[in-house]
Write an enzyme that holds these catalytic residues in place. Structure first.
Site, PDB file in Angstrom:
ATOM      1  N   GLY A  79       0.813  -1.208   0.000  1.00 21.94           N
ATOM      2  CA  GLY A  79       0.000   0.000   0.000  1.00 21.94           C
ATOM      3  C   GLY A  79       0.845   1.255   0.000  1.00 21.94           C
ATOM      4  O   GLY A  79       2.070   1.216  -0.109  1.00 21.94           O
ATOM      5  N   GLY A  82       1.270   8.590   2.199  1.00 25.84           N
ATOM      6  CA  GLY A  82       2.345   9.439   2.690  1.00 25.84           C
ATOM      7  C   GLY A  82       3.706   8.808   2.487  1.00 25.84           C
ATOM      8  O   GLY A  82       4.730   9.367   2.860  1.00 25.84           O
ATOM      9  N   VAL A  85       4.369   1.492   1.586  1.00 22.63           N
ATOM     10  CA  VAL A  85       4.215   0.556   2.701  1.00 22.63           C
ATOM     11  C   VAL A  85       4.536  -0.855   2.210  1.00 22.63           C
ATOM     12  O   VAL A  85       3.993  -1.318   1.200  1.00 22.63           O
ATOM     13  CB  VAL A  85       2.788   0.590   3.278  1.00 22.63           C
ATOM     14  CG1 VAL A  85       2.688  -0.329   4.497  1.00 22.63           C
ATOM     15  CG2 VAL A  85       2.408   2.015   3.670  1.00 22.63           C
ATOM     16  N   ASP A 197      -6.983  13.410   8.516  1.00 21.48           N
ATOM     17  CA  ASP A 197      -7.069  12.660   7.258  1.00 21.48           C
ATOM     18  C   ASP A 197      -7.847  11.358   7.467  1.00 21.48           C
ATOM     19  O   ASP A 197      -7.423  10.291   7.018  1.00 21.48           O
ATOM     20  CB  ASP A 197      -5.660  12.366   6.724  1.00 21.48           C
ATOM     21  CG  ASP A 197      -5.654  12.062   5.227  1.00 21.48           C
ATOM     22  OD1 ASP A 197      -6.655  12.390   4.546  1.00 21.48           O
ATOM     23  OD2 ASP A 197      -4.666  11.502   4.738  1.00 21.48           O
TER      24      ASP A 197
END
Length: 355
Positions: A79, A82, A85, A197
């Site tokens: 994933g 920001g 991952v 967020d």
């Protein structure tokens, strides 16, 4: 001893006592910090690994962990948010999610610092656990607990191979769990934490499909006596509260609005940025509000949720609309949202059928 000398003496003693107490407290806090963290200096790459002491980390050495991170490839990507991952497998029974954040921009470095500041001591069943971090000249790593069922966004909106059928009890459980996690940030943490967020891709699901709030790269800390934090507009289109664009102020009620959008996703199965809404010049919130006000919730309910408890569905729709009030002061707090969701019980059985 004259009065002036006595006063001076007591002031001096008080200052020394105050300074001594500060030093003692600092030493105790540092020892506590050391007990909770294992620090390893990487002399080869000039980095530093900090691992929080926990049962999961007992069998992992910093050296072996770093060696494995160096072998991560595109095949390990699970994933983004920001940063990239990865899934890092230590052994047959232990695996972590590792977020790599490349340095070089102020925003990236601030995002890393925010996550550390917000996540350092958070412990809650509906918050993803941070197990450690690594800082290096060119990039940073955040070491998280791995969530085997991915994100709510992937399950609801992902590719066919990633999607899973979520029955209504599962969606209800996810809604309550996510609400509890956000409420913990808003009300139980000191200083309070505004996530900024909240969205379906930042709600992860563990092996029991329990919701865990994640990704604190935009999080803002707020002292209890404050009502807002002035900041630049940040977040994700479709989830941002309307007042954010006018005031530039991050508030807990902004997170409440974003959570309301997530509730609509759980109810309708649609993304807030669905192409159908863009073509019609509307958005998920506006579409649902119009239909619900006409008491026609069934028209917007996810078609895969047949034979579900109408009273409960209607109640959750109403809670979502409370969260989505245009005026922030009219929205409930997350503590109130949790209470309302918990009081919403399944009142009509599905008569042996899957919801």
């Amino acid at each position: 001893m004259s009065n002036s000398h006595a006063v001076a003496f007591y002031i001096t003693v008080s200052i020394i006592a105050f300074a001594t107490s500060k030093i003692v407290i600092s030493v105790l806090l540092y020892r506590r910090w050391k007990r909770k963290r294992k620090v390893y200096a990487d002399s080869i790459k000039g980095g530093k690994m900090v691992m929080f002491r926990s049962p999961m980390m007992q069998s992992v050495t910093p050296e072996s962990f770093l060696k494995k991170t160096m072998k991560l490839s595109n095949n390990d990507i699970i994933g983004s948010g920001g940063g990239t991952v990865y899934k890092l497998t230590v052994n047959d029974s232990t695996a972590f999610a590792v977020k790599r954040l490349y340095r070089g921009t102020v925003d990236r470095d601030r995002g890393f610092e925010r996550e550390l500041e917000a996540m350092g001591d958070l412990k809650h069943r509906n918050i993803v656990n941070l197990h450690g971090y690594y800082t290096a000249p060119n990039y940073n790593l955040l070491i998280y607990e791995l969530m085997p069922n991915g994100s709510l966004d992937t399950i609801l909106h992902g590719r066919s191979m990633d999607k899973k059928h979520l029955d209504w009890p599962s969606r209800y459980k996810i809604a309550v769990g996510a609400a509890r996690g956000i409420s913990y940030l808003h009300h139980d943490c000191i200083p309070h934490i505004i996530h900024r967020d909240i969205k379906s891709s930042n709600i992860l699901l563990d092996q029991n499909m329990e919701a865990r709030v994640s990704d604190f790269g935009l999080a803002t800390l707020m002292e209890p006596d404050k009502t807002h934090v002035s900041t630049i507009v940040a977040g994700t289109f479709g989830y941002l509260p309307p007042e954010y664009f006018d005031t530039g102020r991050a508030t807990a009620k902004g997170d409440v609005y974003s959570f309301g959008v997530v509730l609509l996703e759980l109810l309708t199965g649609k993304k807030p940025s669905d192409e159908a809404f863009l073509e019609e010049g509307t958005k998920l919130v506006t579409w649902v509000k119009t239909v619900v006000e006409d008491k026609r919730e069934v028209l917007v309910l996810d078609s895969s949720l047949d034979s579900c408890p109408n009273d409960e569905i209607s109640s959750v729709f109403n809670i979502a609309l409370m969260c989505l009030e245009p005026e922030p002061s009219k929205r409930p707090t997350m503590a109130e949202v949790v209470k309302m969701l918990e009081q919403t019980k399944i009142q009509i059985n599905c008569r042996g059928e899957d919801c």
